[in-house]
Scaffold this motif. Sequence first.
Motif, PDB file in Angstrom:
ATOM      1  N   UNK A 163       0.836  -1.177   0.000  1.00 58.30           N
ATOM      2  CA  UNK A 163       0.000   0.000   0.000  1.00 58.30           C
ATOM      3  C   UNK A 163       0.880   1.240   0.000  1.00 58.30           C
ATOM      4  N   UNK A 164       0.491   2.228  -0.753  1.00 55.38           N
ATOM      5  CA  UNK A 164       1.251   3.463  -0.840  1.00 55.38           C
ATOM      6  C   UNK A 164       0.747   4.436   0.211  1.00 55.38           C
ATOM      7  N   UNK A 165       1.621   4.802   1.120  1.00 50.81           N
ATOM      8  CA  UNK A 165       1.243   5.661   2.232  1.00 50.81           C
ATOM      9  C   UNK A 165       1.071   7.117   1.803  1.00 50.81           C
ATOM     10  N   UNK A 166       1.610   7.519   0.664  1.00 48.19           N
ATOM     11  CA  UNK A 166       1.537   8.928   0.271  1.00 48.19           C
ATOM     12  C   UNK A 166       0.122   9.390  -0.076  1.00 48.19           C
ATOM     13  N   UNK A 167      -0.810   8.482  -0.274  1.00 50.49           N
ATOM     14  CA  UNK A 167      -2.186   8.889  -0.556  1.00 50.49           C
ATOM     15  C   UNK A 167      -2.947   9.248   0.717  1.00 50.49           C
ATOM     16  N   UNK A 168      -2.341   9.008   1.858  1.00 46.68           N
ATOM     17  CA  UNK A 168      -2.963   9.337   3.133  1.00 46.68           C
ATOM     18  C   UNK A 168      -2.559  10.754   3.510  1.00 46.68           C
ATOM     19  N   UNK A 169      -3.536  11.632   3.753  1.00 45.04           N
ATOM     20  CA  UNK A 169      -3.220  13.023   4.101  1.00 45.04           C
ATOM     21  C   UNK A 169      -2.363  13.114   5.370  1.00 45.04           C
ATOM     22  N   UNK A 170      -1.578  14.155   5.459  1.00 43.45           N
ATOM     23  CA  UNK A 170      -0.648  14.338   6.577  1.00 43.45           C
ATOM     24  C   UNK A 170      -1.354  14.358   7.926  1.00 43.45           C
ATOM     25  N   UNK A 171      -2.554  14.944   7.973  1.00 38.73           N
ATOM     26  CA  UNK A 171      -3.262  14.989   9.260  1.00 38.73           C
ATOM     27  C   UNK A 171      -3.662  13.598   9.741  1.00 38.73           C
ATOM     28  N   UNK A 172      -3.788  12.657   8.824  1.00 40.90           N
ATOM     29  CA  UNK A 172      -4.097  11.278   9.215  1.00 40.90           C
ATOM     30  C   UNK A 172      -2.829  10.502   9.557  1.00 40.90           C
ATOM     31  N   UNK A 207     -13.380  10.142   4.083  1.00 41.93           N
ATOM     32  CA  UNK A 207     -12.496  10.228   5.245  1.00 41.93           C
ATOM     33  C   UNK A 207     -12.363   8.844   5.891  1.00 41.93           C
ATOM     34  N   UNK A 208     -13.459   8.109   5.980  1.00 41.97           N
ATOM     35  CA  UNK A 208     -13.413   6.751   6.528  1.00 41.97           C
ATOM     36  C   UNK A 208     -12.469   5.855   5.730  1.00 41.97           C
ATOM     37  N   UNK A 209     -12.535   5.955   4.435  1.00 36.86           N
ATOM     38  CA  UNK A 209     -11.667   5.146   3.571  1.00 36.86           C
ATOM     39  C   UNK A 209     -10.203   5.479   3.845  1.00 36.86           C
ATOM     40  N   UNK A 210      -9.893   6.764   3.955  1.00 41.49           N
ATOM     41  CA  UNK A 210      -8.510   7.181   4.222  1.00 41.49           C
ATOM     42  C   UNK A 210      -8.059   6.735   5.606  1.00 41.49           C
ATOM     43  N   UNK A 211      -8.936   6.845   6.590  1.00 44.13           N
ATOM     44  CA  UNK A 211      -8.608   6.371   7.936  1.00 44.13           C
ATOM     45  C   UNK A 211      -8.359   4.866   7.930  1.00 44.13           C
ATOM     46  N   UNK A 212      -9.167   4.137   7.199  1.00 42.67           N
ATOM     47  CA  UNK A 212      -8.989   2.692   7.103  1.00 42.67           C
ATOM     48  C   UNK A 212      -7.638   2.350   6.468  1.00 42.67           C
ATOM     49  N   UNK A 213      -7.255   3.073   5.438  1.00 40.23           N
ATOM     50  CA  UNK A 213      -5.960   2.830   4.799  1.00 40.23           C
ATOM     51  C   UNK A 213      -4.818   3.124   5.768  1.00 40.23           C
ATOM     52  N   UNK A 214      -4.970   4.181   6.554  1.00 39.29           N
ATOM     53  CA  UNK A 214      -3.950   4.525   7.541  1.00 39.29           C
ATOM     54  C   UNK A 214      -3.826   3.426   8.591  1.00 39.29           C
ATOM     55  N   UNK A 215      -4.952   2.925   9.083  1.00 37.70           N
ATOM     56  CA  UNK A 215      -4.934   1.848  10.069  1.00 37.70           C
ATOM     57  C   UNK A 215      -4.291   0.598   9.476  1.00 37.70           C
TER      58      UNK A 215
END
Length: 73
Positions: free
Chosen positions: A1-10, A45-53
């Motif tokens: 998974x590419x972490x760069x698609x997750x915003x900095x605040x996440x 936002x949920x999708x991005x949070x899920x990717x971060x987790x």
Amino acid sequence: MKNEIIPADLKSKSLKEAREEIDRILIKLESQESDLSGSLSDYERLIKLNKHIDYLFKKKFKEISSKRSHKND
């Protein structure tokens, strides 16, 4: 998974913080008072949070695996 698609605040959120935000968004989405446009942005936002987790879990798994393999050497 590419972490760069997750915003900095996440990226700065801990697992606990991300989970708490997910819980708040889910409560909001389940309420009858949410509007469609807000719901779409909340869902994104949920999708991005899920990717971060997912990223945090994979990172921790690599750390554990690395420690385990060094013990077996």
